[in-house]
Design an enzyme around this catalytic site. Structure first.
Site, PDB file in Angstrom:
ATOM      1  N   CYS A 143      -3.568  28.625 -33.720  1.00  0.00           N
ATOM      2  CA  CYS A 143      -3.946  27.695 -35.188  1.00  0.00           C
ATOM      3  C   CYS A 143      -4.819  26.058 -34.753  1.00  0.00           C
ATOM      4  CB  CYS A 143      -2.578  26.528 -35.809  1.00  0.00           C
ATOM      5  SG  CYS A 143      -1.049  27.669 -35.468  1.00  0.00           S
ATOM      6  N   ASP A 144      -5.585  26.504 -36.020  1.00  0.00           N
ATOM      7  CA  ASP A 144      -6.410  25.020 -36.107  1.00  0.00           C
ATOM      8  C   ASP A 144      -6.660  24.722 -37.538  1.00  0.00           C
ATOM      9  OD1 ASP A 144      -8.602  23.199 -34.188  1.00  0.00           O
ATOM     10  OD2 ASP A 144      -9.673  23.539 -35.768  1.00  0.00           O
ATOM     11  N   SER A 145      -6.825  23.468 -37.260  1.00  0.00           N
ATOM     12  CA  SER A 145      -7.152  22.720 -38.891  1.00  0.00           C
ATOM     13  C   SER A 145      -7.524  21.858 -39.050  1.00  0.00           C
ATOM     14  CB  SER A 145      -5.399  22.217 -39.273  1.00  0.00           C
ATOM     15  OG  SER A 145      -4.673  23.538 -40.024  1.00  0.00           O
ATOM     16  N   GLY A 198      -6.874  28.433 -39.762  1.00  0.00           N
ATOM     17  CA  GLY A 198      -7.042  28.742 -38.833  1.00  0.00           C
ATOM     18  C   GLY A 198      -5.989  29.650 -37.634  1.00  0.00           C
TER      19      GLY A 198
END
Length: 206
Positions: free
Chosen positions: A75-77, A112
């Protein structure tokens, strides 16, 4: 089947636990700044997906032998605000500057996700995607901003705010998926799991 979360985020862990899944948690250790710097012309969506894929692939390679029948979620934000894509502030000075410009306005939180399927100890299918949620920020006073910075919370989270912590007091509303803002979009993750041949109900604790 096991689920591996390629993130040290307690917020993402709590989202999964609250939704009936008990993941194994590993830190990818990827150099996020180097990846972002390598994508100077990329869209925000490409940036967050590339970061999520790098995290998932790194952890999957490390745990495939330990969890031979599993899925790994990376995950990435980041927050798109005022034409810029920003991650974690890192310092009180940057957090203060961010909140001074964000207060009373809106931003788009981009998340993402990348899901990798491990079967027989071999990393196979991969599915990736993004979710976006509009954040409507409140108008905290300068004293409230300073008090928020003093908690230490905003320096370590994408965009310098949370929805499920101290920062929730200063968010007037959102348009989109709340779990995505916390850090892990349940609807997006469910769709990506389907793409790699896994139903989320297979991961529920019973």
């Amino acid at each position: 089947m096991q689920l591996v979360l390629a993130s040290e985020s307690p917020a993402r862990l709590n989202v999964l636990r609250g939704a009936g899944v008990e993941p194994h948690q590993f830190i990818s250790g990827v150099n996020e700044e180097a990846i972002v710097d390598s994508l100077p012309e990329a869209s925000p969506e490409v940036v967050v997906v590339t970061l999520a894929e790098a995290k998932a692939q790194t952890v999957a390679a490390a745990v495939a032998h330990q969890f031979p029948d599993s899925v790994v979620i990376g995950c990435d934000s980041m927050l798109a605000h005022d034409g810029l894509l920003v991650g974690k502030p890192g310092t009180p000075e940057v957090a203060r500057e961010r909140w001074t410009t964000m207060a009373g306005g809106t931003g788009v939180l981009l998340t993402g996700h990348s899901v990798l399927r491990i079967q027989g100890g071999v990393v196979g299918a991969i599915a990736s995607g993004t979710a976006s949620t509009t954040i409507r920020f409140g108008l905290p006073s300068p004293a409230e901003i300073e008090a928020y910075i003093a908690t230490g919370e905003p320096m370590a989270v994408a965009g310098g705010f949370t929805l499920d912590g101290y920062g929730g007091w200063f968010v007037d509303g959102i348009d989109g998926d709340p779990s995505s803002v916390i850090g892990l979009s349940l609807p997006l993750t469910r769709r990506l799991l389907v793409e790699v041949g896994v139903s989320v109900v297979e991961l529920w604790q019973r």
